[in-house]
Design an enzyme around this catalytic site. Structure first.
Site, PDB file in Angstrom:
ATOM      1  N   SER A 146       0.648  -1.273   0.069  1.00 19.18           N
ATOM      2  CA  SER A 146      -0.131   0.156  -0.106  1.00 19.18           C
ATOM      3  C   SER A 146       0.884   1.405   0.009  1.00 19.18           C
ATOM      4  O   SER A 146       2.056   1.325   0.534  1.00 19.18           O
ATOM      5  CB  SER A 146      -0.844   0.031   1.286  1.00 19.18           C
ATOM      6  OG  SER A 146      -1.481   1.178   1.528  1.00 19.18           O
ATOM      7  N   TYR A 159      -1.339  -0.224  10.216  1.00 19.41           N
ATOM      8  CA  TYR A 159      -1.513  -0.655   8.687  1.00 19.41           C
ATOM      9  C   TYR A 159      -0.114  -0.156   8.010  1.00 19.41           C
ATOM     10  O   TYR A 159       0.321  -1.235   7.392  1.00 19.41           O
ATOM     11  CB  TYR A 159      -2.550  -0.088   8.092  1.00 19.41           C
ATOM     12  CG  TYR A 159      -2.880  -0.523   6.860  1.00 19.41           C
ATOM     13  CD1 TYR A 159      -3.722  -1.523   6.420  1.00 19.41           C
ATOM     14  CD2 TYR A 159      -2.949   0.353   5.717  1.00 19.41           C
ATOM     15  CE1 TYR A 159      -4.112  -1.796   5.153  1.00 19.41           C
ATOM     16  CE2 TYR A 159      -3.060   0.190   4.595  1.00 19.41           C
ATOM     17  CZ  TYR A 159      -3.753  -1.020   4.063  1.00 19.41           C
ATOM     18  OH  TYR A 159      -4.026  -1.215   2.870  1.00 19.41           O
TER      19      TYR A 159
HETATM   20  N1  LIG Z   1      -8.825  -1.025  -1.703  1.00 18.06           N
HETATM   21  C1  LIG Z   1      -7.677  -0.161  -1.440  1.00 18.06           C
HETATM   22  O1  LIG Z   1      -8.031   1.270  -1.360  1.00 18.06           O
HETATM   23  C2  LIG Z   1      -6.230  -0.282  -1.249  1.00 18.06           C
HETATM   24  C3  LIG Z   1      -5.360   0.494  -1.108  1.00 18.06           C
HETATM   25  C4  LIG Z   1      -3.969  -0.259  -0.965  1.00 18.06           C
HETATM   26  C5  LIG Z   1      -3.770  -1.573  -0.522  1.00 18.06           C
HETATM   27  N2  LIG Z   1      -4.892  -2.303  -0.371  1.00 18.06           N
HETATM   28  C6  LIG Z   1      -4.697  -3.864  -0.132  1.00 18.06           C
HETATM   29  O2  LIG Z   1      -5.164  -4.639  -1.160  1.00 18.06           O
HETATM   30  C7  LIG Z   1      -5.540  -5.828  -0.653  1.00 18.06           C
HETATM   31  C8  LIG Z   1      -7.026  -6.200  -0.836  1.00 18.06           C
HETATM   32  O3  LIG Z   1      -7.967  -4.934  -0.645  1.00 18.06           O
HETATM   33  P1  LIG Z   1      -9.225  -4.842  -0.949  1.00 18.06           P
HETATM   34  O4  LIG Z   1      -9.644  -3.235  -0.636  1.00 18.06           O
HETATM   35  O5  LIG Z   1      -9.941  -5.618  -2.218  1.00 18.06           O
HETATM   36  O6  LIG Z   1      -9.920  -5.580   0.482  1.00 18.06           O
HETATM   37  P2  LIG Z   1     -11.560  -6.210   0.644  1.00 18.06           P
HETATM   38  O7  LIG Z   1     -12.538  -5.422  -0.313  1.00 18.06           O
HETATM   39  O8  LIG Z   1     -11.863  -5.957   2.051  1.00 18.06           O
HETATM   40  O9  LIG Z   1     -11.370  -7.588   0.325  1.00 18.06           O
HETATM   41  C9  LIG Z   1     -10.762  -8.555   1.145  1.00 18.06           C
HETATM   42  C10 LIG Z   1     -10.845  -9.861   0.634  1.00 18.06           C
HETATM   43  O10 LIG Z   1     -10.085 -10.744   1.481  1.00 18.06           O
HETATM   44  C11 LIG Z   1     -10.822 -11.644   1.998  1.00 18.06           C
HETATM   45  N3  LIG Z   1     -10.085 -12.102   3.564  1.00 18.06           N
HETATM   46  C12 LIG Z   1     -10.046 -11.164   4.302  1.00 18.06           C
HETATM   47  N4  LIG Z   1      -9.487 -11.651   5.369  1.00 18.06           N
HETATM   48  C13 LIG Z   1      -9.074 -13.007   5.294  1.00 18.06           C
HETATM   49  C14 LIG Z   1      -8.493 -14.005   5.928  1.00 18.06           C
HETATM   50  N5  LIG Z   1      -8.082 -13.745   6.848  1.00 18.06           N
HETATM   51  N6  LIG Z   1      -8.392 -14.976   5.163  1.00 18.06           N
HETATM   52  C15 LIG Z   1      -8.703 -15.286   3.769  1.00 18.06           C
HETATM   53  N7  LIG Z   1      -9.350 -14.201   3.211  1.00 18.06           N
HETATM   54  C16 LIG Z   1      -9.531 -13.090   3.712  1.00 18.06           C
HETATM   55  C17 LIG Z   1     -12.137 -11.189   2.137  1.00 18.06           C
HETATM   56  O11 LIG Z   1     -13.128 -12.070   2.128  1.00 18.06           O
HETATM   57  P3  LIG Z   1     -13.614 -12.751   3.551  1.00 18.06           P
HETATM   58  O12 LIG Z   1     -14.201 -11.582   4.369  1.00 18.06           O
HETATM   59  O13 LIG Z   1     -14.663 -13.914   3.019  1.00 18.06           O
HETATM   60  O14 LIG Z   1     -12.631 -13.694   3.993  1.00 18.06           O
HETATM   61  C18 LIG Z   1     -12.215 -10.487   0.730  1.00 18.06           C
HETATM   62  O15 LIG Z   1     -12.554 -11.321  -0.428  1.00 18.06           O
HETATM   63  C19 LIG Z   1      -5.398  -5.565   0.924  1.00 18.06           C
HETATM   64  O16 LIG Z   1      -4.049  -6.246   1.184  1.00 18.06           O
HETATM   65  C20 LIG Z   1      -5.353  -4.323   1.246  1.00 18.06           C
HETATM   66  O17 LIG Z   1      -4.605  -3.656   2.431  1.00 18.06           O
HETATM   67  C21 LIG Z   1      -6.299  -1.693  -0.794  1.00 18.06           C
END
Ligand SMILES: NC(=O)c1ccc[n+]([C@@H]2O[C@H](COP(=O)([O-])OP(=O)(O)OC[C@H]3O[C@@H](n4cnc5c(N)ncnc54)[C@H](OP(=O)(O)O)[C@@H]3O)[C@@H](O)[C@H]2O)c1
Length: 256
Positions: A146, A159
């Site tokens: 991130s 984070y």
């Molecule tokens: N969105 C942003 O703006 C952003 C920016 C920078 C970095 N990121 C990074 O990108 C990645 C994905 O983010 P996102 O925004 O797509 O997240 P999200 O919308 O919250 O989706 C998270 C996914 O991970 C699964 N998950 C969560 N905890 C888990 C666990 N312990 N074991 C297995 N699966 C798990 C969730 O499904 P379940 O709840 O069913 O497990 C879901 O499929 C993360 O590492 C985040 O830090 C995101």
């Protein structure tokens, strides 16, 4: 230029956190480029629904529910994914979450939860995947970091700490595993429209502050991160390792 540079036909990929947001988009693009993909998340119904609506024009799709913060489930995940796919070439450590607090407001257990989810899961999955990746000879790991790894962006300290450590894990493994033909890279997205980010972007003034800080004048889409994941796994990226690629609309280079 060889068109197979931009394909993943026959590659076997494991994607964590893959039913929503960035992970779901990663599965889609890897499969579309020809890879067979094993996807996981904690909610079994979501995993099954995703596998059932698998596209017909790409690689095969497999999946099962696992919690990557649990030691036994991590081992079972690697075992089942390798058995389903018949090996492993690509590991995408995408799982990550956040609890946004000021330093003095974190509660008991939250530091450990975020460390386990964002960092330890990736560290341990890399270790478990290593013997399989080594057999591939052209393997790739992509860790989802991130912007918060390098800059204070109001996420709360934990984070940022976990993502900074993930960046250094990426660099260390790239050095250590390069001789095995395993490339290790990370992506550093800024705000991407996903269920995780919506929690803060639904605050209109916050969303506007994000956009004002972003030269491209918008937040990113999950597909725009997924495209970079796919690229880093392709033969076209065969000489790229140990890099942290910002997917941020120019945010990280924007001064005043
Ligand atoms: N969105 C942003 O703006 C952003 C920016 C920078 C970095 N990121 C990074 O990108 C990645 C994905 O983010 P996102 O925004 O797509 O997240 P999200 O919308 O919250 O989706 C998270 C996914 O991970 C699964 N998950 C969560 N905890 C888990 C666990 N312990 N074991 C297995 N699966 C798990 C969730 O499904 P379940 O709840 O069913 O497990 C879901 O499929 C993360 O590492 C985040 O830090 C995101």
């Amino acid at each position: 230029m060889n068109s197979s540079f931009w394909r993943l036909d026959g590659k076997k990929a494991l994607v964590t956190g893959a039913t929503k947001g960035i992970g779901a988009a990663v599965v889609d693009v890897l499969q579309e480029r020809g890879a067979d993909v094993f996807l996981t998340a904690r909610t079994a119904d979501d995993v099954q629904a995703f596998v059932q609506r698998s596209r017909n024009d790409g690689g095969k799709l497999y999946g099962a529910a696992f919690d990557v913060t649990d030691k036994a489930q991590r081992s079972a995940l690697i075992e089942q994914s390798v058995a389903s796919l018949g090996g492993l070439d690509i590991l995408v450590n995408n799982v990550g979450t956040n609890i946004r607090r000021r330093m003095d407001e974190y509660r008991e257990g939250e530091l450990d939860f975020l460390l386990q989810t964002n960092l330890v899961s990736a560290f341990e999955l890399c270790r478990l995947a290593y013997p399989h990746l080594r057999r591939s000879k052209a393997a790739g790991v992509v860790n989802m970091s991130s912007t918060a790894a390098a800059t204070h962006v109001r996420t709360g300290a934990v984070y940022g700490m976990t993502k900074a450590a993930l960046n250094q894990l990426t660099r260390n493994l790239a050095g250590e595993w390069g001789p095995d033909g395993i490339r290790v890279n990370a992506l550093a997205p800024w705000y991407i429209r996903t269920p995780l980010a919506e929690q803060v972007l639904r605050d209109k003034s916050y969303a506007q502050a994000v956009i004002d800080r972003t030269p491209l004048g918008r937040v990113g889409e999950a597909s725009e991160v997924a495209a970079a994941v796919a690229f880093l796994c392709m033969p076209g990226a065969a000489y790229i390792s140990g890099q942290i690629l910002a997917i941020d609309g120019g945010m990280s280079i924007a001064g005043f």
